[in-house]
Scaffold this motif. Structure first.
Motif, PDB file in Angstrom:
ATOM      1  N   GLU A 181      -3.215  -9.543   7.469  1.00  0.00           N
ATOM      2  CA  GLU A 181      -3.283  -7.697   7.788  1.00  0.00           C
ATOM      3  C   GLU A 181      -1.895  -7.325   7.518  1.00  0.00           C
ATOM      4  OE1 GLU A 181      -4.892  -7.082  11.001  1.00  0.00           O
ATOM      5  OE2 GLU A 181      -6.758  -7.968  10.692  1.00  0.00           O
ATOM      6  N   THR A 182      -1.313  -7.700   7.089  1.00  0.00           N
ATOM      7  CA  THR A 182       0.789  -7.379   6.730  1.00  0.00           C
ATOM      8  C   THR A 182       0.279  -6.217   5.911  1.00  0.00           C
ATOM      9  OG1 THR A 182       1.283  -8.949   6.819  1.00  0.00           O
ATOM     10  CG2 THR A 182       2.089  -7.391   6.516  1.00  0.00           C
ATOM     11  N   GLY A 183      -0.774  -6.068   4.795  1.00  0.00           N
ATOM     12  CA  GLY A 183      -0.397  -4.985   3.753  1.00  0.00           C
ATOM     13  C   GLY A 183      -1.307  -3.983   4.019  1.00  0.00           C
ATOM     14  N   PHE A 184      -2.168  -4.109   4.727  1.00  0.00           N
ATOM     15  CA  PHE A 184      -2.918  -2.471   5.184  1.00  0.00           C
ATOM     16  C   PHE A 184      -2.117  -1.774   6.365  1.00  0.00           C
ATOM     17  CE2 PHE A 184      -5.835  -1.768   8.109  1.00  0.00           C
ATOM     18  CZ  PHE A 184      -6.947  -0.088   7.375  1.00  0.00           C
ATOM     19  N   ASP A 185      -1.655  -3.340   7.729  1.00  0.00           N
ATOM     20  CA  ASP A 185      -0.883  -2.739   8.438  1.00  0.00           C
ATOM     21  C   ASP A 185      -0.016  -1.393   7.891  1.00  0.00           C
ATOM     22  OD1 ASP A 185      -2.777  -3.745  10.355  1.00  0.00           O
ATOM     23  OD2 ASP A 185      -1.270  -4.936  10.778  1.00  0.00           O
ATOM     24  N   ALA A 186       0.970  -1.095   6.597  1.00  0.00           N
ATOM     25  CA  ALA A 186       2.297  -0.972   6.104  1.00  0.00           C
ATOM     26  C   ALA A 186       1.617  -0.042   6.141  1.00  0.00           C
ATOM     27  CB  ALA A 186       2.647  -2.403   5.415  1.00  0.00           C
ATOM     28  N   ALA A 187       0.731   0.073   5.032  1.00  0.00           N
ATOM     29  CA  ALA A 187      -0.365   1.705   4.182  1.00  0.00           C
ATOM     30  C   ALA A 187      -0.535   2.433   4.998  1.00  0.00           C
ATOM     31  CB  ALA A 187      -1.466   0.395   3.210  1.00  0.00           C
ATOM     32  N   ALA A 188      -1.349   1.553   6.393  1.00  0.00           N
ATOM     33  CA  ALA A 188      -2.089   2.997   7.148  1.00  0.00           C
ATOM     34  C   ALA A 188      -0.704   2.955   8.232  1.00  0.00           C
ATOM     35  CB  ALA A 188      -2.997   2.018   8.028  1.00  0.00           C
ATOM     36  N   ALA A 189       0.587   2.637   8.745  1.00  0.00           N
ATOM     37  CA  ALA A 189       1.625   3.132   9.305  1.00  0.00           C
ATOM     38  C   ALA A 189       2.156   4.184   8.180  1.00  0.00           C
ATOM     39  CB  ALA A 189       2.560   2.051   9.351  1.00  0.00           C
ATOM     40  N   ALA A 190       2.488   4.608   7.030  1.00  0.00           N
ATOM     41  CA  ALA A 190       2.487   5.060   6.556  1.00  0.00           C
ATOM     42  C   ALA A 190       2.001   6.020   5.799  1.00  0.00           C
ATOM     43  CB  ALA A 190       2.670   4.638   5.302  1.00  0.00           C
ATOM     44  N   ASP A 197       2.305   8.012   9.659  1.00  0.00           N
ATOM     45  CA  ASP A 197       3.983   8.547   9.481  1.00  0.00           C
ATOM     46  C   ASP A 197       3.636  10.014   8.506  1.00  0.00           C
ATOM     47  OD1 ASP A 197       4.390   7.069  10.878  1.00  0.00           O
ATOM     48  OD2 ASP A 197       5.649   5.600   9.598  1.00  0.00           O
ATOM     49  N   GLU A 198       2.857   9.931   7.909  1.00  0.00           N
ATOM     50  CA  GLU A 198       2.496  11.661   7.134  1.00  0.00           C
ATOM     51  C   GLU A 198       1.635  12.322   7.389  1.00  0.00           C
ATOM     52  OE1 GLU A 198       1.471  10.035   3.116  1.00  0.00           O
ATOM     53  OE2 GLU A 198       3.055   8.803   3.281  1.00  0.00           O
ATOM     54  N   GLY A 199       1.458  11.705   9.274  1.00  0.00           N
ATOM     55  CA  GLY A 199       0.401  13.040   9.901  1.00  0.00           C
ATOM     56  C   GLY A 199      -1.695  12.966   9.556  1.00  0.00           C
ATOM     57  N   GLY A 200      -1.594  11.593   8.156  1.00  0.00           N
ATOM     58  CA  GLY A 200      -2.684  11.266   8.173  1.00  0.00           C
ATOM     59  C   GLY A 200      -3.862  10.945   9.280  1.00  0.00           C
ATOM     60  N   CYS A 201      -5.476  11.037   8.656  1.00  0.00           N
ATOM     61  CA  CYS A 201      -5.985  10.769   9.938  1.00  0.00           C
ATOM     62  C   CYS A 201      -6.634   9.506  10.421  1.00  0.00           C
ATOM     63  CB  CYS A 201      -7.575  12.044   9.348  1.00  0.00           C
ATOM     64  SG  CYS A 201      -8.663  11.416  10.846  1.00  0.00           S
ATOM     65  N   VAL A 202      -5.949   8.762  10.172  1.00  0.00           N
ATOM     66  CA  VAL A 202      -5.933   7.023  10.725  1.00  0.00           C
ATOM     67  C   VAL A 202      -4.863   6.818  12.044  1.00  0.00           C
ATOM     68  CG1 VAL A 202      -5.451   6.556   7.965  1.00  0.00           C
ATOM     69  CG2 VAL A 202      -3.524   6.441   9.593  1.00  0.00           C
ATOM     70  N   ASP A 203      -5.305   5.793  13.128  1.00  0.00           N
ATOM     71  CA  ASP A 203      -5.327   5.094  13.876  1.00  0.00           C
ATOM     72  C   ASP A 203      -3.665   4.135  13.571  1.00  0.00           C
ATOM     73  OD1 ASP A 203      -7.589   5.657  15.224  1.00  0.00           O
ATOM     74  OD2 ASP A 203      -8.699   4.055  15.609  1.00  0.00           O
ATOM     75  N   ASP A 204      -2.295   4.336  14.505  1.00  0.00           N
ATOM     76  CA  ASP A 204      -1.850   3.601  14.047  1.00  0.00           C
ATOM     77  C   ASP A 204      -0.909   2.689  14.498  1.00  0.00           C
ATOM     78  OD1 ASP A 204       1.266   3.062  14.106  1.00  0.00           O
ATOM     79  OD2 ASP A 204       2.037   4.806  15.295  1.00  0.00           O
ATOM     80  N   PRO A 205      -1.686   1.295  13.703  1.00  0.00           N
ATOM     81  CA  PRO A 205      -1.747   0.014  13.537  1.00  0.00           C
ATOM     82  C   PRO A 205      -0.371  -0.299  13.971  1.00  0.00           C
ATOM     83  CG  PRO A 205      -0.630   0.615  11.760  1.00  0.00           C
ATOM     84  CD  PRO A 205      -0.958   2.065  11.943  1.00  0.00           C
TER      85      PRO A 205
END
Length: 138
Positions: free
Chosen positions: A34-43, A46-54
């Motif tokens: 899951e490393t790649g997915f977590d990095a994209a979700a974290a970015a 950080d930009e204020g997107g509608c995602v949970d912070d991994p």
């Protein structure tokens, strides 16, 4: 799904394109790192997107370490969800500040639609590169 045997059975089903469901749903079927997915979700977070912070987790006493996914994403009962999302964390923020998507704490609808579209595009690009994401186009 909640039942490992049912999940494995579904993930092993061949699709119309000749691939297994687990080839399309890498994350859900546990078919990757899951490393790649977590990095994209974290970015995106950080930009204020509608995602949970991994990156977010907290100690929930005898229940152990919890994340947005394990504590609020599939609660199902609105009152329990609201109670959990309103819990203050050690950093002084509410759980809903860390778990934006699961708690429904996203920007206005127009911004949310853009963020989710950007997230789907990022997930599709990661999928195409072999990343640990479910193909949002499937």
């Amino acid at each position: 799904v909640g039942r490992p045997a049912v999940l494995r059975n579904r993930c092993d089903q061949e699709q119309d394109d000749g691939k297994l469901l687990s080839d399309h749903c890498r994350k859900s079927c546990g078919n990757c790192d899951e490393t790649g997915f977590d990095a994209a979700a974290a970015a995106l977070f950080d930009e204020g997107g509608c995602v949970d912070d991994p990156r977010f987790s907290f100690d929930n006493g005898s229940e152990g370490t919890k994340t947005c996914e394990t504590y609020v994403s599939d609660v199902g009962r609105p009152a329990v969800l609201q109670n959990r999302c309103d819990q203050e964390q050690d950093d002084g923020k509410l759980l809903s500040d860390h778990c934006r998507k699961s708690c429904g704490n996203c920007p206005e609808a127009e911004e949310t639609a853009v963020a989710e579209t950007e997230f789907d595009a990022a997930a599709a690009a990661l999928f195409d590169k072999g990343g640990c994401v479910d193909d949002p186009r499937f």
